[in-house]
Design a protein around this motif. Structure first.
Motif, PDB file in Angstrom:
ATOM      1  N   ALA A  87       0.831  -1.204   0.000  1.00 55.44           N
ATOM      2  CA  ALA A  87       0.000   0.000   0.000  1.00 55.44           C
ATOM      3  C   ALA A  87       0.866   1.254   0.000  1.00 55.44           C
ATOM      4  N   PHE A  88       1.902   1.282   0.846  1.00 57.15           N
ATOM      5  CA  PHE A  88       2.725   2.484   0.944  1.00 57.15           C
ATOM      6  C   PHE A  88       3.597   2.684  -0.290  1.00 57.15           C
ATOM      7  N   ALA A  89       4.000   1.590  -0.943  1.00 56.27           N
ATOM      8  CA  ALA A  89       4.885   1.728  -2.093  1.00 56.27           C
ATOM      9  C   ALA A  89       4.129   1.904  -3.401  1.00 56.27           C
ATOM     10  N   ARG A  90       2.903   1.341  -3.487  1.00 54.88           N
ATOM     11  CA  ARG A  90       2.255   1.269  -4.791  1.00 54.88           C
ATOM     12  C   ARG A  90       0.901   1.953  -4.892  1.00 54.88           C
ATOM     13  N   LEU A  91       0.227   2.171  -3.771  1.00 57.58           N
ATOM     14  CA  LEU A  91      -1.084   2.798  -3.857  1.00 57.58           C
ATOM     15  C   LEU A  91      -0.950   4.273  -3.507  1.00 57.58           C
ATOM     16  N   ASP A  92      -1.860   5.061  -4.045  1.00 61.96           N
ATOM     17  CA  ASP A  92      -1.808   6.490  -3.795  1.00 61.96           C
ATOM     18  C   ASP A  92      -3.071   6.875  -3.042  1.00 61.96           C
ATOM     19  N   PHE A  93      -2.923   7.407  -1.845  1.00 61.66           N
ATOM     20  CA  PHE A  93      -4.126   7.799  -1.109  1.00 61.66           C
ATOM     21  C   PHE A  93      -3.791   9.003  -0.242  1.00 61.66           C
ATOM     22  N   PRO A  94      -4.765   9.809   0.087  1.00 65.61           N
ATOM     23  CA  PRO A  94      -4.489  11.015   0.872  1.00 65.61           C
ATOM     24  C   PRO A  94      -3.964  10.634   2.255  1.00 65.61           C
ATOM     25  N   GLY A  95      -2.954  11.376   2.736  1.00 64.64           N
ATOM     26  CA  GLY A  95      -2.401  11.128   4.067  1.00 64.64           C
ATOM     27  C   GLY A  95      -1.424   9.969   4.107  1.00 64.64           C
ATOM     28  N   PRO A 156      10.523  -3.437 -10.198  1.00 70.54           N
ATOM     29  CA  PRO A 156      10.247  -2.517 -11.313  1.00 70.54           C
ATOM     30  C   PRO A 156       8.746  -2.334 -11.526  1.00 70.54           C
ATOM     31  N   ILE A 157       8.324  -1.100 -11.621  1.00 72.64           N
ATOM     32  CA  ILE A 157       6.908  -0.777 -11.766  1.00 72.64           C
ATOM     33  C   ILE A 157       6.346  -1.336 -13.067  1.00 72.64           C
ATOM     34  N   GLU A 158       7.242  -1.528 -14.060  1.00 75.64           N
ATOM     35  CA  GLU A 158       6.794  -2.049 -15.363  1.00 75.64           C
ATOM     36  C   GLU A 158       6.136  -3.411 -15.220  1.00 75.64           C
ATOM     37  N   LEU A 159       6.591  -4.185 -14.226  1.00 78.15           N
ATOM     38  CA  LEU A 159       6.002  -5.512 -14.031  1.00 78.15           C
ATOM     39  C   LEU A 159       4.556  -5.392 -13.600  1.00 78.15           C
ATOM     40  N   ASP A 160       4.284  -4.427 -12.707  1.00 80.40           N
ATOM     41  CA  ASP A 160       2.902  -4.184 -12.281  1.00 80.40           C
ATOM     42  C   ASP A 160       2.068  -3.800 -13.488  1.00 80.40           C
ATOM     43  N   GLU A 161       2.657  -2.915 -14.303  1.00 83.02           N
ATOM     44  CA  GLU A 161       1.893  -2.399 -15.440  1.00 83.02           C
ATOM     45  C   GLU A 161       1.578  -3.504 -16.430  1.00 83.02           C
ATOM     46  N   ALA A 162       2.581  -4.368 -16.663  1.00 83.72           N
ATOM     47  CA  ALA A 162       2.336  -5.495 -17.570  1.00 83.72           C
ATOM     48  C   ALA A 162       1.202  -6.353 -17.032  1.00 83.72           C
ATOM     49  N   ALA A 163       1.202  -6.579 -15.718  1.00 81.49           N
ATOM     50  CA  ALA A 163       0.154  -7.405 -15.118  1.00 81.49           C
ATOM     51  C   ALA A 163      -1.199  -6.718 -15.215  1.00 81.49           C
ATOM     52  N   THR A 164      -1.186  -5.391 -15.063  1.00 81.31           N
ATOM     53  CA  THR A 164      -2.445  -4.645 -15.165  1.00 81.31           C
ATOM     54  C   THR A 164      -3.038  -4.791 -16.555  1.00 81.31           C
ATOM     55  N   ILE A 165      -2.150  -4.729 -17.549  1.00 85.18           N
ATOM     56  CA  ILE A 165      -2.623  -4.876 -18.927  1.00 85.18           C
ATOM     57  C   ILE A 165      -3.258  -6.246 -19.126  1.00 85.18           C
ATOM     58  N   ASP A 166      -2.695  -7.239 -18.433  1.00 83.25           N
ATOM     59  CA  ASP A 166      -3.274  -8.565 -18.528  1.00 83.25           C
ATOM     60  C   ASP A 166      -4.545  -8.699 -17.707  1.00 83.25           C
TER      61      ASP A 166
ATOM     62  N   THR B   3      -6.364   2.611 -15.724  1.00 86.22           N
ATOM     63  CA  THR B   3      -5.663   3.657 -14.982  1.00 86.22           C
ATOM     64  C   THR B   3      -6.384   4.009 -13.687  1.00 86.22           C
ATOM     65  N   SER B   4      -7.672   3.733 -13.659  1.00 86.43           N
ATOM     66  CA  SER B   4      -8.450   4.118 -12.484  1.00 86.43           C
ATOM     67  C   SER B   4      -7.962   3.424 -11.206  1.00 86.43           C
ATOM     68  N   THR B   5      -7.507   2.191 -11.338  1.00 90.02           N
ATOM     69  CA  THR B   5      -7.082   1.502 -10.124  1.00 90.02           C
ATOM     70  C   THR B   5      -5.591   1.656  -9.866  1.00 90.02           C
ATOM     71  N   ALA B   6      -4.858   2.286 -10.775  1.00 96.30           N
ATOM     72  CA  ALA B   6      -3.424   2.466 -10.534  1.00 96.30           C
ATOM     73  C   ALA B   6      -2.979   3.874 -10.917  1.00 96.30           C
ATOM     74  N   PRO B   7      -3.525   4.888 -10.280  1.00 92.05           N
ATOM     75  CA  PRO B   7      -3.166   6.236 -10.690  1.00 92.05           C
ATOM     76  C   PRO B   7      -1.767   6.611 -10.207  1.00 92.05           C
ATOM     77  N   ARG B   8      -1.087   7.353 -10.994  1.00 87.91           N
ATOM     78  CA  ARG B   8       0.205   7.931 -10.633  1.00 87.91           C
ATOM     79  C   ARG B   8       1.146   6.947  -9.979  1.00 87.91           C
ATOM     80  N   THR B   9       1.249   5.750 -10.502  1.00 87.28           N
ATOM     81  CA  THR B   9       2.189   4.818  -9.887  1.00 87.28           C
ATOM     82  C   THR B   9       3.476   4.734 -10.687  1.00 87.28           C
ATOM     83  N   GLY B  10       3.652   5.608 -11.657  1.00 91.32           N
ATOM     84  CA  GLY B  10       4.914   5.558 -12.383  1.00 91.32           C
ATOM     85  C   GLY B  10       4.680   6.015 -13.805  1.00 91.32           C
TER      86      GLY B  10
END
Lengths: 266, 321
Positions: A87-95, A156-166, B3-10
């Protein structure tokens, strides 16, 4: 330094490190040890101390308590810390940053500060002298979150992105991409978490009354009072408490060094 | 990509043209996106946040509440405001306890760092049996303080301890170690350094392994001596590890307790009465929970300030490669 000199220095150092352990084993095998200085090689080595130990307390029960509490708290901490780290490394949330600082601040509070209020809390919840009370403070670990966040950040964040695309969601990414890649850090943290549970003394001392619920350090410390002059018994208990943790460390040593190297603690 | 579930992550990848299946799923997701995202954040944080709140933050805050009261753990609490803090600061025992703690740190930190550094440098070279040696140096780290303190209490026992026995063989009359106020703190420091040097070694070893070998090759080409390479390559590049060791050792040093409790119990004559031992004594021996909580908050503030100063000051001497 020349090679032979280096070897000598390192070996002498290792002997100094190991000697007290050897001494512990020798003493545990020397019946009636403690009055004089025992010989390096006991005249009549024997297992009397171990027998006395087993009769003096429900030893196997205490050993089993220590084991299951250490395993349970390690597994819980691995999962809870890794999820927060994600959560702290990959998710974006207020606070997010403020919350992370709160986690860090809890690291600086000594256990001794928490003992009294925590004890009162357990009394209110009717949990004093239960396994639940023993386990409660070690369900989550701020240190674990701190350590694992560094490890997650290095995936690497690219791995997350590749998985998201899948079509993978965060839970899926966490389980099948991030978790396997931070295994060295997880192994390091597992060893440290297991160690600290296995060795923790103050909290069990405060919250446990029944001999059947004691953990090893607690059992050992009561031994110290019961057998003040019978060092062979105290040392037999020490030997039995060192063996499992030493075995665990030896099995994980490779990962620990790797894990420290990769987790940003350098 | 959703993008909605992964905003601004890189950096965003250019998405490949979505298949029909994916487009449909995205359409389905579009509705409760924010709510869904908040749910995901909660899902990942709750497992650690709930127990940390219940079993660390709540007791932390309630200990501050206790610190504002006179309380003996039994009779009702009596609100006294900051009186406990004022009394503590006026009490010589408090200053003595902080003094003993600083004395412990002043002896422990340089000793454990130098020993750990020596071991790390030696065991980073291609020695045979290196892993076995590393394990030997690390073994005390995994051993519980109760065991280590009992062990050292006995090794340093004035009458029948091994150390004085060996000293006696070479004609030295060993001191009363933990029974002599002068030697009690050095005894605790010695045992602590012995136990922790393996941990320092592991951290520094990891730091050494991260230094690129080419730097040493280049320095060698320049005709530097081994000492110059150590001074100008190893030490600066090891500074982040050193920083970590110093910060953690300081935090732990201020919280030193288990070894003192088992080896000396704060004695002899209060010579090893460190802050946490004082907190323990105030609570469990004298039933002064209010004072104990106030003292623990003083300690927390000191550690916090020292840590912040450390983190702020790191730019002056820590080099990140």
């Amino acid at each position: 330094m020349r090679r032979p000199a280096l070897y000598t220095a390192v070996t002498v150092g290792a002997l100094v490190m190991l000697f007290p352990f050897a001494w512990t084993v020798i003493t545990s095998l020397t019946p009636g040890a403690g009055l004089g200085t025992p010989d390096l090689i006991p005249d009549e080595p024997g297992l009397d101390a171990y027998r006395t130990l087993l009769e003096a307390m429900p030893f196997w029960r205490i050993l089993a308590n220590s084991l299951w509490i250490a395993v349970a708290s390690t597994l819980l901490q691995l999962v809870t810390s890794a999820m927060a780290a994600y959560a702290f490394a990959r998710l974006d949330f207020p606070g997010r940053n403020a919350l992370f600082l709160v986690y860090l601040a809890t690291l600086m509070v000594p256990m001794q500060v928490l003992v009294v209020p925590l004890f009162i809390e357990m009394r209110e919840l009717n949990l004093v002298d239960t396994y639940a009370a023993l386990l409660a403070p070690s369900i989550a670990s701020a240190f674990g979150v701190f350590l694992l966040r560094q490890a997650v950040a290095q995936v690497p964040i690219e791995l997350d992105e590749a998985a998201t695309i899948d079509g993978a969601g965060h839970l899926r990414i966490f389980v099948s991409v991030v978790w396997p890649l931070i295994r060295p850090a997880l192994a390091t943290f597992a060893v440290l978490a297991f160690m600290s549970s296995w060795n923790s003394f103050l909290w069990p001392l405060v919250v446990i009354r029944s001999p059947e619920l004691m953990t090893l350090p607690l059992g050992l410390s009561t031994l110290h009072g019961q057998f003040t002059t019978e060092w062979d018994v105290v040392m037999a208990g020490s030997v039995i408490s060192i063996v499992p943790i030493a075995v665990l460390y030896l099995a994980a040593q490779k990962y620990v060094i790797q894990g420290v190297a990769r987790s940003g603690l350098k | 990509m959703s993008t909605s579930t992964a905003p601004r992550t890189g950096p965003q990848l250019t998405p490949s043209p979505p298949s029909r299946r994916r487009r449909n799923r995205n359409a389905l997701r579009h509705g409760g996106n924010r709510l869904r995202y908040a749910g995901i954040v909660a899902l990942f944080l709750a497992p650690s946040l709930i127990p940390l709140t219940l079993f660390t933050l709540v007791p932390m805050v309630s200990s501050l509440w206790v610190a504002l009261h006179d309380w003996n753990l039994i009779t009702p609490m009596e609100f006294v405001g900051l009186a406990n803090f004022r009394e503590l600061l006026a009490d010589g025992d408090t200053w003595a306890a902080f003094g003993h703690t600083l004395g412990y740190i002043a002896g422990y930190l340089p000793l454990v760092y130098l020993l750990g550094l020596g071991a790390a440098l030696a065991l980073n070279t291609a020695l045979k049996g290196r892993n076995v040696l590393r394990a030997a140096y690390f073994l005390p780290v995994v051993t519980s303080w109760v065991v280590v303190a009992l062990l050292w209490r006995w090794l340093l026992s004035p009458s029948n301890g091994l150390v004085n026995h060996v000293l006696g063989l070479v004609g030295i009359d060993g001191p009363g170690w933990w029974t002599d106020p002068t030697w009690a703190m050095p005894s605790v420091i010695l045992a602590s350094a012995w136990k922790d040097l393996g941990f320092v070694m592991i951290i520094l070893l990891a730091g050494l392994q991260a230094i690129p070998g080419e730097l040493y090759d280049a320095a060698r080409v320049d005709g530097t001596s081994a000492w110059q390479r150590f001074r100008h390559v190893t030490l600066p590049l090891l500074s982040p590890s050193t920083f970590f060791v110093v910060v953690i050792s300081l935090i732990n040093g201020f919280q030193v307790f288990d070894q003192v409790y088992v080896m000396t119990g704060g004695g002899p004559a209060g010579a090893t009465e460190v802050v946490v031992q004082q907190i323990y004594d105030l609570t469990f021996r004298y039933g002064r929970a209010g004072d104990a909580s106030a003292l623990s908050w003083l300690l927390f503030l000191v550690v916090l300030v020292v840590t912040i100063v450390q983190v702020r000051g790191q730019r002056r001497w820590v080099t990140y490669a």
